[in-house]
Design an enzyme around this catalytic site. Structure first.
Site, PDB file in Angstrom:
ATOM      1  N   ARG A 255      -7.692  -0.358  -6.606  1.00 16.27           N
ATOM      2  CA  ARG A 255      -7.909   0.743  -5.659  1.00 16.27           C
ATOM      3  C   ARG A 255      -8.099   2.046  -6.450  1.00 16.27           C
ATOM      4  NH1 ARG A 255      -4.229   1.129  -0.503  1.00 16.27           N
ATOM      5  NH2 ARG A 255      -6.135   2.090   0.280  1.00 16.27           N
TER       6      ARG A 255
ATOM      7  N   ASN B  64      -5.404  12.326   0.864  1.00 11.08           N
ATOM      8  CA  ASN B  64      -4.467  11.478   1.614  1.00 11.08           C
ATOM      9  C   ASN B  64      -5.287  10.681   2.624  1.00 11.08           C
ATOM     10  OD1 ASN B  64      -1.711  10.630   2.156  1.00 11.08           O
ATOM     11  ND2 ASN B  64      -1.886  11.714   4.095  1.00 11.08           N
TER      12      ASN B  64
ATOM     13  N   ASP C 163      -2.098  10.883  -1.971  1.00 12.52           N
ATOM     14  CA  ASP C 163      -2.547   9.853  -2.913  1.00 12.52           C
ATOM     15  C   ASP C 163      -2.960  10.447  -4.252  1.00 12.52           C
ATOM     16  OD1 ASP C 163      -3.051   8.622  -0.067  1.00 12.52           O
ATOM     17  OD2 ASP C 163      -2.811   7.003  -1.518  1.00 12.52           O
TER      18      ASP C 163
ATOM     19  N   ARG D 230       0.853  -1.185   0.000  1.00  7.71           N
ATOM     20  CA  ARG D 230       0.000   0.000   0.000  1.00  7.71           C
ATOM     21  C   ARG D 230       0.886   1.231   0.000  1.00  7.71           C
ATOM     22  NH1 ARG D 230       2.409   1.925   3.783  1.00  7.71           N
ATOM     23  NH2 ARG D 230       0.925   3.622   3.695  1.00  7.71           N
ATOM     24  N   GLY D 231       0.239   2.413  -0.137  1.00  8.76           N
ATOM     25  CA  GLY D 231       0.998   3.657  -0.299  1.00  8.76           C
ATOM     26  C   GLY D 231       1.042   3.967  -1.790  1.00  8.76           C
ATOM     27  N   ALA D 232       0.710   5.208  -2.148  1.00  8.12           N
ATOM     28  CA  ALA D 232       0.507   5.557  -3.564  1.00  8.12           C
ATOM     29  C   ALA D 232       1.686   5.174  -4.476  1.00  8.12           C
ATOM     30  CB  ALA D 232       0.183   7.043  -3.673  1.00  8.12           C
TER      31      ALA D 232
ATOM     32  N   GLN E 153      -1.698   2.341   9.956  1.00  6.92           N
ATOM     33  CA  GLN E 153      -0.418   2.475   9.236  1.00  6.92           C
ATOM     34  C   GLN E 153       0.614   3.213  10.079  1.00  6.92           C
ATOM     35  OE1 GLN E 153      -3.427   3.086   7.902  1.00  6.92           O
ATOM     36  NE2 GLN E 153      -3.494   2.647   5.718  1.00  6.92           N
TER      37      GLN E 153
HETATM   38  O1  MRU Z   1      -4.478   3.204   2.232  1.00  8.48           O
HETATM   39  P1  MRU Z   1      -3.003   3.420   2.102  1.00  8.48           P
HETATM   40  O2  MRU Z   1      -2.213   2.858   3.219  1.00  8.48           O
HETATM   41  O3  MRU Z   1      -2.503   2.967   0.755  1.00  8.48           O
HETATM   42  O4  MRU Z   1      -2.844   4.999   2.155  1.00  8.48           O
HETATM   43  C1  MRU Z   1      -1.573   5.538   2.070  1.00  8.48           C
HETATM   44  C2  MRU Z   1      -1.527   6.991   2.266  1.00  8.48           C
HETATM   45  O5  MRU Z   1      -2.525   7.656   2.434  1.00  8.48           O
HETATM   46  C3  MRU Z   1      -0.178   7.630   2.141  1.00  8.48           C
HETATM   47  O6  MRU Z   1      -0.075   8.746   2.970  1.00  8.48           O
HETATM   48  C4  MRU Z   1       0.040   8.065   0.686  1.00  8.48           C
HETATM   49  O7  MRU Z   1      -0.235   7.012  -0.192  1.00  8.48           O
HETATM   50  C5  MRU Z   1       1.410   8.578   0.453  1.00  8.48           C
HETATM   51  S1  MRU Z   1       2.593   7.289   0.472  1.00  8.48           S
HETATM   52  C6  MRU Z   1       4.111   7.937   0.082  1.00  8.48           C
END
Ligand code: MRU
Length: 345
Positions: A89, A247, A237, A46-48, A196
């Site tokens: 997603r 985000n 995101d 996960r994470g963009a 997270q």
């Molecule tokens: O649902 P997630 O864990 O994928 O969400 C992640 C976030 O909101 C992060 O802050 C974002 O993707 C930036 S990651 C460098």
């Protein structure tokens, strides 16, 4: 950090299962694109930026395992694989950015034979991975300038090495400032419901030896009022042309609190997180996730049976709350629309 978020193994993709961290370090091997898609959907990765990289590896893997030697059939197979991965997603634009980049590549090279196209896709996915780390290091370098000695920085969610190919965006800035010898302390929001912050950010900071303190999400205002937080850095995101930023859910509340307490609120993100096709944040699709993420903690149900649950995974912070956006090209300040478009011209 010693652990790799994701790795290309030649005929498979290996990733650390972020649902199990920090208690267990378990690697998941994806041997086909459907497994990669499932890893993104279930948030094992996960994470963009990380899901952008995973999508690129998934398409490369799908291409590699495709049997046809017919160019047109191969290209339509890549399109089918891409559409499958793109459905995992909806919010993080890096996913669609990577899918488009991989598809554009095959279309541009459609005159070449299939074995060549397969090699191109693998090379491009590895390039996206390598570029992401280099970009994060640049974000870290530009962003660290904004952090002073003895600063106490709050971060929400995890925008670290685990959310990217490596190094991180918001945590990359913190990493860099720490490595420059600045004495900093990080306030980590636990980030309900997926935790997270508590599970991943606290773990990354511990691994790096960066001083930090974990708080529940509803404590941020209390510590801001006490003057114990003097900066906020988060990832993103999807960022609209006017700077509105999607985000992790809860980011908006932190931004409003920061403004009230005159604390700078920074967003750290690569340019691939900016979606110049949308004028403002109202166009960003917000993912609604399984109610079980809210009702259950460590497998144990908390509310009574039948309680109505809402579980939006992201919120949008209007640009007026954002002091600056830190990218690999430098620091973007308001008025965001003009400064953002200048980056893409
Ligand atoms: O649902 P997630 O864990 O994928 O969400 C992640 C976030 O909101 C992060 O802050 C974002 O993707 C930036 S990651 C460098």
């Amino acid at each position: 950090m010693n652990i790799k978020t994701i790795e290309w193994l030649g005929d498979s993709v290996c990733l650390i299962d972020q649902k199990k961290l920090p208690l267990k370090k378990i690697y998941v091997k994806c041997s086909n694109y459907k497994q990669v898609a499932e890893a993104i959907r279930s948030m094992q990765i996960r994470g963009a930026p990380a899901i952008g990289v995973a999508a690129a590896f998934g398409i490369a893997l799908g291409g590699l395992k495709t049997k046809t030697e017919d160019k047109q059939k191969f290209i339509s197979e890549i399109k089918k694989i891409s559409e499958f991965i793109a459905k995992t997603r909806p919010t993080a634009v890096n996913l669609f950015w990577a899918v488009r980049r991989m598809n554009d590549l095959v279309i541009k090279n459609s005159g070449h034979p299939v074995p060549f196209l397969k090699k191109l896709l693998v090379a491009e996915a590895i390039k996206i991975y390598d570029e992401d780390i280099a970009i994060n290091e640049k974000i870290g370098k530009y962003g660290a300038v904004l952090i002073k000695n003895n600063d106490t920085i709050l971060t929400h969610c995890n925008a670290g090495a685990l959310a990217t190919a490596g190094y991180g965006t918001a945590l990359g800035v913190i990493r860099k400032a720490h490595s420059e010898g600045k004495k900093i302390k990080v306030f980590v929001d636990e980030t309900r419901p997926f935790m997270q912050g508590a599970r991943l950010t606290a773990w990354e900071l511990k691994e790096e030896g960066i001083p930090h303190v974990l708080i529940t999400d509803n404590m941020a205002g209390y510590f801001m009022k006490k003057g114990m937080i003097n900066g906020v850095i988060v990832g993103a995101d999807r960022i609209a042309v006017n700077g509105d930023t999607a985000n992790k859910i809860g980011t908006y509340s932190v931004a409003v609190l920061a403004k009230e307490h005159k604390i700078p609120f920074y967003v750290a993100a690569p340019l691939s997180t900016i979606d110049i096709s949308i004028p403002d944040g109202s166009h960003i699709p917000i993912e609604e996730r399984n109610p079980r993420e809210v009702t259950h903690i460590m497998g144990k149900q908390i509310p009574p049976d039948g309680t109505v649950i809402l579980n939006p995974a992201f919120d949008v912070t209007p640009h007026k709350y954002i002091s600056a956006i830190i990218t690999e090209k430098g620091i973007i300040r308001p008025p965001f629309k003009r400064s953002i478009l200048a980056q893409f011209s």
